[in-house]
Write a protein that holds these residues in place. Structure first.
Motif, PDB file in Angstrom:
ATOM      1  N   UNK A  88      37.836  43.848  41.890  1.00 44.15           N
ATOM      2  CA  UNK A  88      36.800  42.816  41.801  1.00 44.15           C
ATOM      3  C   UNK A  88      36.560  42.445  40.342  1.00 44.15           C
ATOM      4  N   UNK A  89      36.491  43.445  39.460  1.00 45.92           N
ATOM      5  CA  UNK A  89      36.282  43.177  38.037  1.00 45.92           C
ATOM      6  C   UNK A  89      37.427  42.338  37.473  1.00 45.92           C
ATOM      7  N   UNK A  90      38.657  42.706  37.829  1.00 45.22           N
ATOM      8  CA  UNK A  90      39.829  41.996  37.330  1.00 45.22           C
ATOM      9  C   UNK A  90      39.853  40.558  37.832  1.00 45.22           C
ATOM     10  N   UNK A  91      39.652  40.380  39.130  1.00 42.54           N
ATOM     11  CA  UNK A  91      39.687  39.032  39.710  1.00 42.54           C
ATOM     12  C   UNK A  91      38.494  38.206  39.268  1.00 42.54           C
ATOM     13  N   UNK A 115      29.534  39.345  31.908  1.00 45.06           N
ATOM     14  CA  UNK A 115      28.325  40.108  32.241  1.00 45.06           C
ATOM     15  C   UNK A 115      27.872  39.790  33.664  1.00 45.06           C
ATOM     16  N   UNK A 116      28.059  38.545  34.085  1.00 44.16           N
ATOM     17  CA  UNK A 116      27.711  38.169  35.457  1.00 44.16           C
ATOM     18  C   UNK A 116      28.572  38.929  36.458  1.00 44.16           C
ATOM     19  N   UNK A 117      29.853  39.086  36.134  1.00 43.93           N
ATOM     20  CA  UNK A 117      30.755  39.830  37.023  1.00 43.93           C
ATOM     21  C   UNK A 117      30.273  41.265  37.176  1.00 43.93           C
ATOM     22  N   UNK A 170      26.408  44.192  44.377  1.00 42.09           N
ATOM     23  CA  UNK A 170      27.266  44.151  45.564  1.00 42.09           C
ATOM     24  C   UNK A 170      27.560  45.527  46.119  1.00 42.09           C
ATOM     25  N   UNK A 171      27.768  46.507  45.217  1.00 41.24           N
ATOM     26  CA  UNK A 171      28.003  47.885  45.670  1.00 41.24           C
ATOM     27  C   UNK A 171      26.790  48.390  46.446  1.00 41.24           C
ATOM     28  N   UNK A 172      25.608  48.123  45.934  1.00 38.72           N
ATOM     29  CA  UNK A 172      24.381  48.522  46.630  1.00 38.72           C
ATOM     30  C   UNK A 172      24.310  47.859  48.003  1.00 38.72           C
ATOM     31  N   UNK A 173      24.658  46.585  48.046  1.00 38.71           N
ATOM     32  CA  UNK A 173      24.623  45.859  49.312  1.00 38.71           C
ATOM     33  C   UNK A 173      25.625  46.388  50.318  1.00 38.71           C
ATOM     34  N   UNK A 174      26.836  46.712  49.838  1.00 39.52           N
ATOM     35  CA  UNK A 174      27.882  47.238  50.726  1.00 39.52           C
ATOM     36  C   UNK A 174      27.466  48.567  51.331  1.00 39.52           C
ATOM     37  N   UNK A 217      37.154  37.088  45.613  1.00 39.45           N
ATOM     38  CA  UNK A 217      37.368  38.405  44.999  1.00 39.45           C
ATOM     39  C   UNK A 217      37.165  39.545  45.989  1.00 39.45           C
ATOM     40  N   UNK A 218      36.801  39.230  47.228  1.00 34.70           N
ATOM     41  CA  UNK A 218      36.458  40.266  48.207  1.00 34.70           C
ATOM     42  C   UNK A 218      37.661  40.796  48.993  1.00 34.70           C
ATOM     43  N   UNK A 219      38.593  39.943  49.464  1.00 32.66           N
ATOM     44  CA  UNK A 219      39.652  40.440  50.357  1.00 32.66           C
ATOM     45  C   UNK A 219      40.488  41.587  49.822  1.00 32.66           C
ATOM     46  N   UNK A 220      40.750  41.625  48.513  1.00 30.63           N
ATOM     47  CA  UNK A 220      41.548  42.736  47.985  1.00 30.63           C
ATOM     48  C   UNK A 220      40.799  44.059  48.118  1.00 30.63           C
TER      49      UNK A 220
END
Length: 272
Positions: free
Chosen positions: A33-36, A58-60, A67-71, A137-140
């Motif tokens: 996710x960071x890379x994409x 910084x937004x990423x 997002x990790x918290x949400x997942x 950025x999510x499917x990977x």
């Protein structure tokens, strides 16, 4: 007919600390996710927005954290509500026993949506702009998770024709070959969906349409994969012979298609 290699789920043991392959696939998902996300910053409109609404790396990082918290929270709560509501109502403390397993993608997706709403409001960014940034950025990450499922030999497929060259026998699932549905989901929900979404996002469609394409695309890919995946033993097949996973995909498919159409009727103001 193949035999599942029965890989040790523990990748590394250091004294009492065990590092599991499944945990490493989560780390791989976050790294991807960071890379994409860094590459996504080069796409329009994110590369052209200036001023207070400008996007940066910084937004990423911040979106990933939320997002990790949400997942994690959404995935666990969703599993408890969608799959075993009566059980967890009777055993409420076991909701927190995440080490026993039990995560729902659809619940995790709802958790991520809540995280994106929070982020959009706190940073004064349009919600659909944030959703469009995140979607490709999510499917990977989903693909990485399916690799973990395969290593663990879990979430196996339904029985298949013994002559199927890639039919596989999984421990705990009997002696008959099954579809390696984790691989199917890796290819459909992960690789294929990523390629299609990344290509579509690069064309800078109207705001909201990339997010809509993700909802529709994932719903279709997961719906197809569910025909080959063994339904949860405690649920089996539900109405119309569909699994719980398929029923949860129906609103994603319908909602994604309607959202894509609706976003095409809107006039999006230019953001500078």
């Amino acid at each position: 007919m193949l035999i599942h290699p029965q890989i040790d789920p523990v990748a590394l043991q250091i004294g009492p600390v065990a590092i599991h392959w499944y945990g490493l696939t989560y780390l791989a998902a976050f790294a991807l996710f960071m890379f994409l996300g860094k590459l996504r910053l080069r796409h329009a409109p994110f590369s052209t927005i200036e001023g207070p609404g400008a996007w940066s790396f910084r937004d990423v990082e911040d979106i990933l954290f939320l997002g990790v918290m949400g997942v994690v929270l959404g995935g666990r709560i969703g599993y408890c509500l969608f799959y075993k509501p009566a059980y967890y109502l009777s055993h409420p403390l076991e909701v927190f026993a995440v080490w026993q397993g039990g995560m729902s993608f659809h619940g995790g997706m709802l958790g991520v949506i809540v995280a994106m709403v929070w982020y959009a409001l706190s940073r004064k960014k349009p919600f659909w702009q944030v959703a469009d940034f995140v979607a490709p950025c999510v499917p990977t990450g989903l693909a990485a998770g399916r690799v973990g499922n395969f290593i663990n030999g879990e979430l196996w497929g339904r029985l298949c024709d013994p002559d199927l060259p890639w039919g596989m026998v999984f421990r705990g699932a009997g002696d008959l070959p099954r579809h390696p549905s984790q691989v199917y989901q890796f290819l459909l929900e992960g690789i294929l969906l990523f390629v299609l979404l990344w290509w579509y996002a690069g064309k800078a469609p109207k705001q909201g349409r990339v997010a809509a394409a993700f909802l529709f695309g994932y719903g279709v890919m997961r719906f197809i994969a569910e025909f080959f995946r063994e339904p949860d033993a405690f649920l089996g097949l539900l109405s119309l012979g569909m699994s719980m996973g398929q029923w949860l995909c129906v609103p994603m498919i319908v909602g994604g298609a309607l959202l894509w159409w609706w976003m095409g009727t809107r006039t999006t103001a230019k953001v500078t």
